[in-house]
Design a protein around this motif. Structure first.
Motif, PDB file in Angstrom:
ATOM      1  N   VAL A  26       0.803  -1.180   0.192  1.00 22.33           N
ATOM      2  CA  VAL A  26      -0.159   0.158   0.219  1.00 22.33           C
ATOM      3  C   VAL A  26       1.022   1.187  -0.097  1.00 22.33           C
ATOM      4  O   VAL A  26       0.679   2.294  -0.481  1.00 22.33           O
ATOM      5  N   THR A  27       1.950   1.261   0.713  1.00 24.37           N
ATOM      6  CA  THR A  27       2.790   2.572   0.668  1.00 24.37           C
ATOM      7  C   THR A  27       3.777   2.769  -0.399  1.00 24.37           C
ATOM      8  O   THR A  27       3.547   3.851  -0.874  1.00 24.37           O
ATOM      9  N   PHE A  28       4.474   1.587  -0.961  1.00 21.90           N
ATOM     10  CA  PHE A  28       5.301   1.753  -2.007  1.00 21.90           C
ATOM     11  C   PHE A  28       4.832   1.730  -3.407  1.00 21.90           C
ATOM     12  O   PHE A  28       5.266   2.101  -4.356  1.00 21.90           O
ATOM     13  N   VAL A  29       3.550   0.897  -3.735  1.00 19.90           N
ATOM     14  CA  VAL A  29       2.987   0.566  -4.991  1.00 19.90           C
ATOM     15  C   VAL A  29       2.139   1.504  -5.382  1.00 19.90           C
ATOM     16  O   VAL A  29       1.118   1.780  -4.830  1.00 19.90           O
ATOM     17  N   GLU A  30       2.398   2.283  -6.578  1.00 22.49           N
ATOM     18  CA  GLU A  30       1.461   3.344  -6.878  1.00 22.49           C
ATOM     19  C   GLU A  30       0.731   2.914  -8.187  1.00 22.49           C
ATOM     20  O   GLU A  30       1.417   2.536  -9.231  1.00 22.49           O
ATOM     21  N   PRO A  31      -0.556   2.739  -8.247  1.00 22.84           N
ATOM     22  CA  PRO A  31      -1.401   2.216  -9.607  1.00 22.84           C
ATOM     23  C   PRO A  31      -1.205   3.173 -10.445  1.00 22.84           C
ATOM     24  O   PRO A  31      -1.335   4.355 -10.465  1.00 22.84           O
ATOM     25  N   THR A  32      -1.155   2.617 -11.720  1.00 26.00           N
ATOM     26  CA  THR A  32      -1.208   3.416 -12.935  1.00 26.00           C
ATOM     27  C   THR A  32      -2.727   3.579 -13.629  1.00 26.00           C
ATOM     28  O   THR A  32      -3.074   2.272 -13.734  1.00 26.00           O
ATOM     29  N   GLU A  33      -2.961   4.613 -13.933  1.00 26.14           N
ATOM     30  CA  GLU A  33      -4.311   4.731 -14.667  1.00 26.14           C
ATOM     31  C   GLU A  33      -4.188   4.746 -16.120  1.00 26.14           C
ATOM     32  O   GLU A  33      -3.303   5.247 -16.826  1.00 26.14           O
TER      33      GLU A  33
END
Length: 49
Positions: A26-33
């Protein structure tokens, strides 16, 4: 009783590890839109009687 405590400690370590991995994701992975287009055949949208 010592084996019960050992088992509970082992389960707590596993649960703690899974919780830590979830917090890290949750902290380090950023989803791509991105834009998604799905084609639906007209036969499925407007069925002929």
């Amino acid at each position: 009783m010592p084996t019960l405590f050992r088992f509970l400690f082992f389960c707590a370590v596993i649960v703690g590890s899974v919780y830590g991995v979830m917090v890290a994701l949750v902290t380090f992975v950023e989803p791509t839109e991105r834009e998604v287009t799905i084609r639906i055949p007209s036969e499925r949208v407007n069925p002929q009687p």
